[in-house]
Write an enzyme that holds these catalytic residues in place. Structure first.
Site: not given
Length: 157
Positions: A23-24, A81, A85, A91, A93, A95, A129
């Site tokens: 993903y990153e 670190e 999810v 979506g 909840g 996280g 966040y």
């Protein structure tokens, strides 16, 4: 449901670390093995801790964290670190529940900070966040030594 990870969760944590790296956009950077994760989380002197988000008895997310220390405040904090999810569970909840558990640990133990980093292009995470009340620490720049540069500096006398 959020629970503390157990040694049986290492394969799932390892798989999700790999998913997070994809993903990153850095799959080659995630080189940790299951054995390394097991040692770090459950060895004689654990260096890190993890919580699992479950849905229908299956791991759908995790938070991996360790203690840091503030010389200014004189107490520990938590450095998160990894928070991940799986896409199919986002979506739901999970996280927020993982972060809530880490915040609860901070409050219970008298830790005064819960910190993490997020990639500047990851708008969905940044918005998530900030909706929780987290604020960017944009006056700081993260530096890192790895690989050749770390070896070169570390071998100087």
């Amino acid at each position: 449901m959020i629970r503390t990870a157990t040694p049986a969760d290492v394969p799932a944590i390892h798989a999700m670390v790999r998913e997070l790296a994809e993903y990153e956009k850095a799959p080659d950077e995630a080189r940790a093995t299951q054995r390394q994760l097991a040692e770090a989380l459950f060895g004689e002197n654990p260096a890190a801790f993890a919580h699992i988000a479950e849905e229908a008895g299956e791991p759908v997310g995790f938070a991996l964290w360790f203690l840091n220390f503030s010389t200014w405040r004189g107490v520990h904090g938590i450095y998160l670190e990894d928070l991940y999810v799986r896409p199919e569970a986002r979506g739901g909840g999970h996280g927020k529940a993982l972060l809530t558990e880490l915040a609860r640990i901070c409050v219970e133990r008298g830790y005064e900070r819960l910190e993490w980093s997020v990639l500047d292009w990851n708008r969905p995470s940044i918005e998530f966040y900030e909706a929780l009340g987290a604020r960017p620490q944009d006056e700081w720049t993260v530096y890192r030594l790895t690989d050749e540069a770390l070896g070169k500096l570390g071998s100087r006398v």
